[in-house]
Design a protein around this motif. Sequence first.
Motif, mmCIF file in Angstrom:
data_model
loop_
_atom_site.group_PDB
_atom_site.id
_atom_site.type_symbol
_atom_site.label_atom_id
_atom_site.label_comp_id
_atom_site.label_asym_id
_atom_site.label_seq_id
_atom_site.Cartn_x
_atom_site.Cartn_y
_atom_site.Cartn_z
ATOM 1 N N ASP A 76 0.393 -1.478 -0.107
ATOM 2 C CA ASP A 76 -0.230 -0.108 -0.067
ATOM 3 C C ASP A 76 1.145 1.285 -0.065
ATOM 4 N N ALA A 77 2.096 1.404 0.970
ATOM 5 C CA ALA A 77 2.697 2.498 1.106
ATOM 6 C C ALA A 77 3.221 2.912 -0.407
ATOM 7 N N ALA A 78 3.798 1.610 -1.409
ATOM 8 C CA ALA A 78 4.190 1.792 -2.627
ATOM 9 C C ALA A 78 3.087 2.109 -3.408
ATOM 10 N N VAL A 79 2.418 1.540 -3.509
ATOM 11 C CA VAL A 79 1.088 2.210 -4.553
ATOM 12 C C VAL A 79 0.731 3.884 -4.295
ATOM 13 N N TYR A 80 0.584 4.105 -3.156
ATOM 14 C CA TYR A 80 0.189 5.121 -2.341
ATOM 15 C C TYR A 80 1.083 6.668 -3.276
ATOM 16 N N LEU A 81 2.944 5.923 -2.992
ATOM 17 C CA LEU A 81 3.928 7.133 -3.147
ATOM 18 C C LEU A 81 4.146 6.827 -4.536
ATOM 19 N N THR A 82 3.675 5.817 -5.218
ATOM 20 C CA THR A 82 3.779 6.394 -7.279
ATOM 21 C C THR A 82 2.579 6.362 -7.674
ATOM 22 N N ARG A 83 1.039 6.642 -7.167
ATOM 23 C CA ARG A 83 0.163 7.620 -7.510
ATOM 24 C C ARG A 83 0.170 9.233 -6.904
ATOM 25 N N HIS A 84 1.273 9.637 -5.765
ATOM 26 C CA HIS A 84 1.905 10.688 -5.350
ATOM 27 C C HIS A 84 2.789 11.227 -6.836
ATOM 28 N N TRP A 85 3.854 10.404 -7.255
ATOM 29 C CA TRP A 85 5.209 10.501 -7.854
ATOM 30 C C TRP A 85 4.456 10.378 -9.432
ATOM 31 N N LEU A 86 3.091 10.487 -9.915
ATOM 32 C CA LEU A 86 2.626 10.152 -11.387
ATOM 33 C C LEU A 86 1.925 11.541 -11.699
ATOM 34 N N TYR A 87 1.224 12.102 -10.249
ATOM 35 C CA TYR A 87 0.724 13.376 -10.229
ATOM 36 C C TYR A 87 1.104 14.504 -10.072
ATOM 37 N N GLN A 88 2.646 14.263 -9.835
ATOM 38 C CA GLN A 88 3.630 15.270 -9.537
ATOM 39 C C GLN A 88 3.853 15.635 -11.074
#
Length: 144
Positions: free
Chosen positions: A68-80
Motif C-alpha cells: 500500500d505504501a508503494a502504491v500511495y508513493l507511486t500515485r503521488h509521483w504520477l500526479y507530480q
Amino acid sequence: MRYCTRVDIGKAIPELILIQLSNDDPAAQQPDDAVIEDGVRQAEELIDGYLRGRYNLPLDPVPTVLRDAAVYLTRHWLYQRRPESPVPDAVKDSRRDTVKLLESIRDGMVTLGMPTGQAAPEPGEIRVRSRRQQFDDRRWEGYR
C-alpha cells in the motif's frame, strides 16, 4: 521482490486518469507502463531507504502495508509529473501519512510482523561508559 504491481496501481487510479498521468501523448489510449514502472521503482527505493538497517532486504514475503505504501508513493509521483494540475489533497495526505508510517517503521515504533519476528540489528559499534565500581564483593558481604 516487488512491493507493488501494475495491477495494484490500476486498482488505486482509474484507467482514464492513469492514461493522463503516465502517457505524454494526448491521443494515447493506454497508460505508459514504462513511466508507471519508473514511479514504482522510485517508491520502492524510498521504502528501502527507510527499512535498510532495520530489516534484511529484500523482504519476502512483502507485507501488505508496504504494498500500500508503494502504491500511495507511486500515485503521488504520477500526479507530480503534471505540474500544470494541482495534486489532489487526498493524494498529498496519503503520501504524508505514508512517510510518517515509514519513519515509524524506521524508528522501531511500528514493526512489519516479519516471520522471524526480529529486526536486523543496526550496523555500527556500541560503546558503553560507566563510573568506577563503588561496592565490591567484600563490602556487599556486610549487607547479607
